[in-house]
Motif scaffolding. Structure first.
Motif, mmCIF file in Angstrom:
data_model
loop_
_atom_site.group_PDB
_atom_site.id
_atom_site.type_symbol
_atom_site.label_atom_id
_atom_site.label_comp_id
_atom_site.label_asym_id
_atom_site.label_seq_id
_atom_site.Cartn_x
_atom_site.Cartn_y
_atom_site.Cartn_z
ATOM 1 N N ASN A 145 31.493 13.863 43.234
ATOM 2 C CA ASN A 145 30.764 13.845 44.507
ATOM 3 C C ASN A 145 31.662 13.496 45.689
ATOM 4 O O ASN A 145 31.410 13.936 46.811
ATOM 5 C CB ASN A 145 29.596 12.854 44.447
ATOM 6 C CG ASN A 145 28.386 13.454 43.746
ATOM 7 O OD1 ASN A 145 28.415 14.608 43.321
ATOM 8 N ND2 ASN A 145 27.337 12.672 43.630
ATOM 9 N N LYS B 37 32.965 16.704 46.787
ATOM 10 C CA LYS B 37 31.902 17.512 47.391
ATOM 11 C C LYS B 37 31.530 16.987 48.766
ATOM 12 O O LYS B 37 31.276 17.759 49.695
ATOM 13 C CB LYS B 37 30.657 17.519 46.499
ATOM 14 C CG LYS B 37 30.895 18.287 45.233
ATOM 15 C CD LYS B 37 29.646 18.529 44.430
ATOM 16 C CE LYS B 37 30.086 19.277 43.171
ATOM 17 N NZ LYS B 37 29.029 19.794 42.366
ATOM 18 N N SER B 38 31.500 15.674 48.875
ATOM 19 C CA SER B 38 31.148 15.050 50.149
ATOM 20 C C SER B 38 32.181 15.414 51.216
ATOM 21 O O SER B 38 31.838 15.825 52.323
ATOM 22 C CB SER B 38 31.056 13.534 49.968
ATOM 23 O OG SER B 38 30.815 12.918 51.201
ATOM 24 N N ARG C 223 34.177 17.907 51.187
ATOM 25 C CA ARG C 223 34.128 19.353 51.428
ATOM 26 C C ARG C 223 33.003 19.720 52.399
ATOM 27 O O ARG C 223 33.199 20.462 53.346
ATOM 28 C CB ARG C 223 33.925 20.082 50.096
ATOM 29 C CG ARG C 223 34.155 21.564 50.174
ATOM 30 C CD ARG C 223 34.470 22.130 48.817
ATOM 31 N NE ARG C 223 33.279 22.104 47.969
ATOM 32 C CZ ARG C 223 33.312 22.031 46.647
ATOM 33 N NH1 ARG C 223 34.458 21.953 46.009
ATOM 34 N NH2 ARG C 223 32.205 22.022 45.942
ATOM 35 N N MET D 192 26.499 11.257 49.833
ATOM 36 C CA MET D 192 25.908 12.591 49.720
ATOM 37 C C MET D 192 24.710 12.762 50.665
ATOM 38 O O MET D 192 23.810 13.560 50.403
ATOM 39 C CB MET D 192 25.489 12.861 48.269
ATOM 40 C CG MET D 192 26.657 13.003 47.302
ATOM 41 S SD MET D 192 27.743 14.431 47.670
ATOM 42 C CE MET D 192 26.744 15.780 47.013
ATOM 43 N N TYR E 185 23.371 17.236 43.432
ATOM 44 C CA TYR E 185 24.820 17.058 43.221
ATOM 45 C C TYR E 185 25.472 18.297 42.612
ATOM 46 O O TYR E 185 26.702 18.400 42.594
ATOM 47 C CB TYR E 185 25.082 15.843 42.315
ATOM 48 C CG TYR E 185 24.542 14.526 42.855
ATOM 49 C CD1 TYR E 185 24.253 14.367 44.205
ATOM 50 C CD2 TYR E 185 24.328 13.448 42.003
ATOM 51 C CE1 TYR E 185 23.742 13.163 44.689
ATOM 52 C CE2 TYR E 185 23.835 12.241 42.481
ATOM 53 C CZ TYR E 185 23.543 12.112 43.816
ATOM 54 O OH TYR E 185 23.053 10.919 44.285
ATOM 55 N N GLU F 4 30.492 25.410 45.926
ATOM 56 C CA GLU F 4 31.213 25.689 47.178
ATOM 57 C C GLU F 4 30.520 26.751 48.019
ATOM 58 O O GLU F 4 30.386 26.619 49.225
ATOM 59 C CB GLU F 4 32.650 26.130 46.865
ATOM 60 C CG GLU F 4 33.580 24.950 46.682
ATOM 61 C CD GLU F 4 35.029 25.381 46.570
ATOM 62 O OE1 GLU F 4 35.579 25.808 47.601
ATOM 63 O OE2 GLU F 4 35.585 25.288 45.474
ATOM 64 N N THR G 85 27.387 25.352 49.549
ATOM 65 C CA THR G 85 27.712 24.458 50.660
ATOM 66 C C THR G 85 28.014 25.283 51.915
ATOM 67 O O THR G 85 27.524 24.977 53.006
ATOM 68 C CB THR G 85 28.940 23.590 50.299
ATOM 69 O OG1 THR G 85 28.608 22.791 49.174
ATOM 70 C CG2 THR G 85 29.350 22.690 51.449
#
Ligand SMILES: *Cc1c(COP(=O)(O)O)cnc(C)c1O
Length: 441
Positions: free
Chosen positions: A350, A353-354, A356, A378, A419, A423, A426
């Motif tokens: 995460n 991801k966060s 990104r 997140m 979660y 990509e 997003t």
């Protein structure tokens, strides 16, 4: 939008027979109601092949996507063993294992788990337990509660009484017990030039002054650590929690951490309060607890609280129960959720991801209509500069046309995706939100 007969019929029947939550039903004369046929990963699908990216995790509950194969498999297995048994006088494997694992997740500090079925009930339990604890300790005057301005703790009468969201509270005010609100450390309220941390310190000072005067009639302070959710995704510095913990200790006041939203990785750590290096007296969990599958909540507390109830007298025991307390299927879904956290190293993943999403969201954070773009773990939020009084409704409807499920709180748009968001998803979320901002009134 074109809708099939099947879908159209379902909508009609839903509006006739189902009283939807948090909804002025008359608005559905013009607002869409979305019939969902199935879900997979971050996506919800209707009957006509349209899809919606669930960017708010279906009210913040879904962690690992819809119809997650691993949670599904665990539930199927549990279904053939035991669906439910009363938890008074009986016990079962899923509830024992879940309690042990949750206790371990708090480093063993909160070793006693009391279950209910939803977040508001967990808050009710924490309030009653705190009050009853002080009563058992010979201090019945400690019966009041303190919460933060703008806080949200649920909508049953006790939980609503310690909440501070006018829309939900004002109508029912005559039914509610009194409670006190202190300044929220929400960094948007800092003075110009004052850092989030300095402002948190100033707010802690206000809490200290309040408790100096009122500690003798105060049982507990209840807070949503790091992010105040339904009140508008207000974020604060962890220093507030560190100081609040010390202040509560000095004044013999319990600290209740309502992590119903912030728990299970939403703020970047497993629990938000970890970022302050503190332990609350009560920890309320729900929402993500079952990965978004089944209603379950839990209040975790420490040994001294538990011991204050341990007695020969029945009336000194905690007098509270719900029919579905510790439901076996729900506990099994929670165990599968904890398995996923461990096996997939979710908190680590995460972090990437966060970062990104935050990087991708530059088009949003720098958009001329966007104010106070913010992020914790997140969770992302920002205010939209608009004169449209129906902004939230219109934005929601227009987002659906662009395959996004977004449900602003007033002028506050937020993202809290599952979660498992990839990509491409997003990128799609960010790009389409930017389009929506360009088109907003
Ligand atoms: C959602 C929420 C609640 C209430 O939970 P329900 O399951 O909706 O009753 C309480 N506190 C916080 C912080 C929440 O976000």
């Amino acid at each position: 939008m074109q809708t099939s007969t099947r879908s159209g019929l379902l909508l009609k029947r839903s509006l006739a027979a189902v009283w939807h939550p948090c909804t002025q039903m008359k608005q559905h004369e013009s607002l869409p109601l979305v019939p969902v046929a199935r879900g997979a990963g971050c996506w919800l699908y209707d009957f006509d092949g349209r899809r919606y990216l669930d960017a708010i995790s279906s009210w913040w509950v879904n962690l690992f996507g819809h119809c997650n194969p691993r949670i599904n498999a665990a539930l199927r297995d549990q279904l053939d063993r035991l669906e439910h048994v009363l938890l008074a006088g009986f016990s079962h494997e899923p509830v024992v294992e879940l309690s042990e694992r949750l206790a371990r997740a708090t480093g063993g500090a909160l070793g006693h788990c009391f279950y209910a079925s939803d977040g508001a009930s967990a808050v009710e339990i924490a309030l009653k337990m705190s009050f009853h604890h002080w009563r058992n300790c010979g201090r019945p005057a400690k019966s009041g509660f303190v919460s933060l301005a703008g806080s949200y703790h649920g909508e049953t009468l006790g939980a609503l009484a310690v909440s501070d969201v006018a829309l939900f509270k004002d109508t029912y005010a005559p039914l509610l017990m009194r409670s006190s609100q202190v300044m929220s450390p929400d960094w948007r309220l800092a003075e110009k030039g004052e850092s989030a941390r300095d402002y948190a310190v100033r707010c802690a000072g206000a809490l200290e002054r309040h408790l100096e005067r009122h500690h003798e009639e105060t049982a507990a302070l209840i807070v949503e650590p790091l992010v105040q959710g339904a009140g508008g995704m207000a974020m604060h510095d962890a220093e507030y929690l560190r100081r609040a913990r010390a202040i509560c200790d000095r004044h013999s006041v319990h600290l209740i951490a309502d992590e119903i939203m912030t728990g299970f990785g939403h703020t970047g750590t497993f629990f938000a309060h970890e970022q302050a290096g503190i332990t609350p007296d009560f920890l309320c969990l729900s929402k993500g607890l079952t990965g978004g599958y089944l209603p379950l909540s839990v209040v975790m507390t420490r040994d001294p609280v538990y011991r204050a109830f341990y007695d020969d007298a029945v009336s000194r025991g905690f007098l509270h129960s719900h029919s579905y307390t510790g439901n076996a299927l729900a506990c099994r879904a929670a165990l599968a959720t904890l398995d996923l956290f461990e096996q997939e190293r979710v908190l680590e993943a995460n972090r990437l991801k966060s970062a990104r999403l935050t990087a991708a969201a530059r088009a949003i954070s720098q958009h001329p209509r966007v104010r106070q773009f913010r992020n914790t773990g997140m969770v992302w939020a920002f205010e939209v500069d608009t004169r449209d009084e129906l902004f939230a409704h219109r934005f929601f409807a227009r987002a659906l046309e662009r395959e996004l499920l977004l449900r602003p709180l007033g002028n506050t748009v937020y993202f809290m995706p599952p979660y498992v968001i990839g990509e491409d998803e997003t990128a799609l979320l960010v790009a389409r939100t930017a389009e929506l901002l360009d088109a907003a009134d």
